[in-house]
Design an enzyme around this catalytic site. Structure first.
Site, short mmCIF file in Angstrom:
data_model
loop_
_atom_site.label_atom_id
_atom_site.label_comp_id
_atom_site.label_asym_id
_atom_site.label_seq_id
_atom_site.Cartn_x
_atom_site.Cartn_y
_atom_site.Cartn_z
N TYR A 44 -18.08 19.31 -61.22
CA TYR A 44 -19.28 20.14 -61.44
C TYR A 44 -19.01 21.41 -62.24
O TYR A 44 -17.88 21.71 -62.54
CB TYR A 44 -20.07 20.39 -60.15
CG TYR A 44 -19.46 21.07 -58.95
CD1 TYR A 44 -18.29 21.79 -58.99
CD2 TYR A 44 -20.14 20.99 -57.73
CE1 TYR A 44 -17.81 22.42 -57.86
CE2 TYR A 44 -19.66 21.61 -56.59
CZ TYR A 44 -18.50 22.33 -56.67
OH TYR A 44 -18.02 22.95 -55.56
N GLU A 45 -20.08 22.07 -62.64
CA GLU A 45 -20.00 23.20 -63.59
C GLU A 45 -19.32 22.80 -64.90
O GLU A 45 -18.59 23.59 -65.50
CB GLU A 45 -19.28 24.40 -62.97
CG GLU A 45 -20.10 25.19 -61.98
CD GLU A 45 -21.39 25.74 -62.56
OE1 GLU A 45 -21.43 26.02 -63.77
OE2 GLU A 45 -22.35 25.88 -61.81
N GLY A 46 -19.59 21.60 -65.35
CA GLY A 46 -18.95 21.09 -66.57
C GLY A 46 -17.68 20.36 -66.21
O GLY A 46 -16.72 20.98 -65.73
N GLN A 61 -14.69 20.93 -70.29
CA GLN A 61 -13.91 22.16 -70.43
C GLN A 61 -12.91 22.04 -71.58
O GLN A 61 -12.69 22.98 -72.35
CB GLN A 61 -13.13 22.49 -69.14
CG GLN A 61 -13.98 22.60 -67.88
CD GLN A 61 -15.02 23.68 -67.95
OE1 GLN A 61 -14.79 24.74 -68.53
NE2 GLN A 61 -16.20 23.42 -67.39
#
Lengths: 593, 593
Positions: free
Chosen positions: B441-443, B448
């Protein structure tokens, strides 16, 4: 949904792991390619169509303990009945007891597929097969006559009872007691934990093999004896008699393999039976129980390695299917409308190819190990000894490398699924949960590494491993000689990787010679992985070399090249860790206090 | 049970990540070491004594949806109340709204400890803080006045609503609709999935920040707007008004973080509210919603990186404790009676030291990133720009390397526990289950890596990354100059590792210059790990160099040396994969079809 990769499995068995030569040489008598293909096809069909559809639901329901009885997931009992009706339980068992006496290679290949369908389910017969093997080798004729036919048919299942709370990797300290009785039987009392499929509703009787200690036994591993303890005693006519004094006290709540009941078993506390103590029958000689166990330990370890292969295969299939379907973003070079399938993103493609390479490499290592087991049985004299050593050498690598691959590949599979991978209904998470036990049981991978370095490298004073490395080098030479452009830098990469393996091997052998055990053991796990990686590269290359010269010829070559140019560079780091890592490890040890 | 490593955290903040210099320079005004230590001590006490004891039970119970309401695990509501009573929610928030305006470094350090206690619990305020940040930067004064004070105090919690079934990594395709109303408000309709703490019983109101698309919005990411949608509307006097038309439709059944409700949220289907459509208030400008989101994305990514550090720390503590207590076998050199603690076996010691090195390396990377965030806020002009770039460069590495470390270390922790590691009651398995979401999650970590290579390396035309690498090289030189014997080969190993990083960086920059995006992205993940490993080595060395010259001086030096001589050799393999891996990846891509 998992689809058994029958063709890939058949190819690996025959052209990578050595079955084709053995069949051609008539090593397995009348067995020919046609029958091999038919067996694999049917085993694959059963795995894809019967086992796999019950895998997820079996995980959700799990096995439960209700009023002292274990209730297995819905449909599993029937699944087991269908499975034994197919004759699968006796595939490698002796014909004298109703088995088919087929090569071990076929067995592990079929096991791979059933484990891909449901590892929790496939575990059940795995334990029975180990019990059959021990009993067949070490049991009295009377015991064999009573128990083996029904265990071979699958009418009764078997278990292995080793672990106790304070005796896991180190069985020498186990406490379960056995007492001699005048009638030649024994009374067993004690508690065993982590007993896989120790109790269930698949069969009417369960045949426990139990390690225990006689009152006058020497301390340590030389004072352990093996006993057969049936759940129900068997009357002379073969019918079931009274309940023996053994029961399942509780089930473990585990990270994975929920369908497989992991039992705490209590022997001889008087819950059943007229007098306290479960009735047991000696298998093998008194105080020689661990030796009996060891005869089947190698096959059990290989079987666990197959679980790693199986999970890796299933996880890879699922991830590839998702990556083709799921669209997100636009990959470089994507010319289609809208978002591209995520498989077009280089990072996803790299992940999937890595999964594929680790899966196929692990499979080849495990099958090569099974081939060595078969050849050791089939060959005579020095040949047999050589093959026996080869299987001994390969077993810890097959167990450890393949089970690590199972965990890694399952974890990569979750990652490919993104957020959906974390949702249980997707099924990708189950693979990681199930896979995570395999590096632990049947000897942790750390124990395998100790075994590899301290017992297997010294075989024939190092000649076994050196001879094997020479064979690996020949494959690298054959790649170079093939002049096939698709191999890219494979030959040079393989050469370098084999040299790393050789250098690390020499260093370890020299430490062992000098009695520097702690130094040798410091890098044992790194060495084990190094060995597995080199074998992955070599076996993928063997597959590439064997590939037919038709239009599809480059698939195996391309995967081999990917592995050689993207995965094998790790071997130099691993060799470095083996050769140069011990000193700083020893220096840092005290900071853990 | 987890015990917050307050001293280690304080040391890393001050002497590795740069806080000591900043405090000495008065960068944070009156803030001094005493207050820093007091805050860390109290945050650690809360984590060890209040959060950690509720972690396992919270996992077992999970959050459940009962009659449309989410019931959190027993004791968690009171835990949250105690937590906000401690003022923790407003640690970094602006003083104007009741916050304490303290440096981000302190916040991430405290977050680490709460996440070690229970990642599922600590997630809740994490989302609120992101919402506070977005609102403070982009909200109207009226919105801020109504919502911020209660969000800063923690009386109301916030959420972030981005993902939809077909819009995960690629938000450009999201479908939730927003319509303008004459009163300046908007009506929101649509479905959002994977909404962390989207509904719960911690607070009376929940403030949702929601991405949606106006009817006349341009396609793609430039047509997305951000809205504030409260669960309950707020009357002019600040009291709660009527229920807004938003509700939690269902909770996901997840691999881990069971205590954290992951909600499917339905906006505007008419279940609540007088007319169909949830009432929303625009945050920032129309169609600029994604830019608003991005302002807090970096901090959110760093926060997730901290979760990786947190799990790694907790898993390492548990494994070390078990390895000291559990006895099994006799390690080489063991002279005690009976079995040795398993920590004496070299393979176990190696595993534990690897866990420790990865944990401390990840922690240092994350803190260094937080330091850059603080300095970017505190500095002016070119300095501020440099620090801004530094934090941008470090963010993807902190997120990806630390979350990968969280998974790897948690998995090693299970392995150290042997069979007990697979049993849920032990608690080691929870760490792996919880940790597994963080690389997603969060990319995802793949996203990244794309961000690192395509957006961060080109900062200042490559000068940012090159300048950073030059700083890393200075640390290696300082190790060499220190002449401390305990460092062993550290200086040479660091030099080689930094050279690998530099070589890979140059290669990637040249590919980007030549427009070879697919080639650059083929090795992006390997490069990201390479960067993280090098930073691990360098930051551990900084710690070693900073260590006081007393009797305990060699602990950090020893760990640094272990990492340098045992882990850093991987950098050459990673560089090789970056520089030489693309061609065989492209050649093999088609075998996935």
């Amino acid at each position: 949904m998992y689809k058994a990769p029958v063709e890939e499995i058949a190819f690996t068995l025959k052209h990578v792991a050595g079955m084709a030569e053995a069949l051609d040489a008539g090593t397995f008598g009348e067995l020919g390619e046609d029958l091999v293909d038919a067996i694999l096809g049917e085993a694959g069909r059963f795995a894809s169509e019967e086992v796999a559809p019950l895998g997820d639901e079996g995980d959700r329901q799990g096995s439960r303990l209700v009023d002292g009885a274990v209730k297995t997931p819905e449909g599993w009992r029937e699944l087991y009945r269908n499975w034994i009706a197919g004759g699968w339980n006796g595939l490698t068992a002796p014909e004298a007891f109703g088995g088919q006496n087929l090569p071990h290679m076929l067995h592990v290949a079929a096991m791979e597929m059933w484990n891909s369908g449901s590892m929790a389910f496939a575990l059940a017969p795995t334990l029975t097969m180990g019990a059959i093997e021990a009993l067949e080798k070490h049991g009295t004729d009377a015991l064999k006559a009573t128990f083996l036919p029904k265990m071979v048919s699958g009418e009764w299942m078997g278990t292995m009872n080793l672990t106790e709370p304070h005796a896991g990797s180190d069985l020498g300290v186990l406490k379960t007691r056995a007492e001699r009785r005048d009638d030649g039987t024994y009374r067993i009392r004690g508690q065993k934990i982590f007993i896989t499929w120790g109790e269930h509703d698949f069969t009417d009787n369960i045949v426990h093999l139990v390690l225990a200690r006689l009152p006058d036994a020497p301390a340590g591993t030389k004072g352990i004896s093996l006993f057969l303890v049936p759940k129900f005693l068997v009357n002379e006519d073969g019918s079931l008699g009274e309940r023996n004094d053994v029961f399942c006290h509780s089930l473990e709540h585990k990270l994975g393999i929920h369908g497989s009941p992991t039992c705490t078993m209590i022997y001889g506390d008087g819950k059943f039976g007229r007098e306290k103590g479960a009735i047991g029958y000696l298998v093998g000689e008194e105080n020689r129980g661990l030796a009996c166990m060891f005869t089947m330990m190698n096959n059990a370890r290989l079987a666990v390695g197959m679980q790693g292969v199986a999970i890796a295969e299933a996880a890879t299939q699922k991830a590839i299917a998702y990556a083709k379907e799921r669209t997100q973003g636009r990959a470089p070079g994507w010319s289609g409308d809208g978002m591209s399938p995520i498989i077009e993103h280089p990072d996803i493609a790299r992940t999937l190819l890595t999964m594929k390479a680790l899966t196929q490499g692990s499979r080849a290592i495990a099958y090569a190990c099974a081939h060595a087991v078969d050849m050791a049985h089939a060959a005579q004299g020095e040949d047999a000894r050589q093959w026996q050593e080869r299987s001994s050498l390969l077993t810890p690598i097959a167990k450890a490398f393949a089970t690590d691959a199972g965990v890694d590949v399952a974890s990569m599979g979750i990652q490919v699924h993104g957020g959906m991978g974390f949702i249980e209904e997707t099924g990708a998470a189950r693979y990681l949960r199930d896979a995570r036990i395999a590096p632990i049981y049947e000897g942790t991978n750390g124990i395998q590494a100790i075994d590899l370095v301290t017992r297997k490298l010294p075989l024939s004073d190092g000649a076994q491993v050196r001879g094997f490395i020479a064979e690996l080098r020949e494959v690298a030479a054959a790649v170079a000689a093939s002049n096939r452009e698709g191999f890219g830098e494979t030959a040079a990469r393989l050469d370098a990787a084999v040299a790393d393996l050789e250098g690390a091997t020499d260093w370890l052998l020299s430490r062992l010679r000098d009695g520097k055990l702690a130094e040798a053991l410091s890098g044992a796990t790194a060495y084990q992985r190094l060995f597995g990686l080199v074998l992955t590269g070599v076996y993928l290359a063997k597959g590439g070399l064997a590939e037919a010269g038709d239009g599809g010829q480059d698939r195996r070559v391309a995967l081999c090249r990917f592995a050689a140019e993207n995965l094998l560079s790790e071997t130099s780091a691993l060799k470095d860790r083996v050769v140069n890592g011990a000193e700083s490890l020893a220096a840092a040890r005290s900071i853990l206090d």
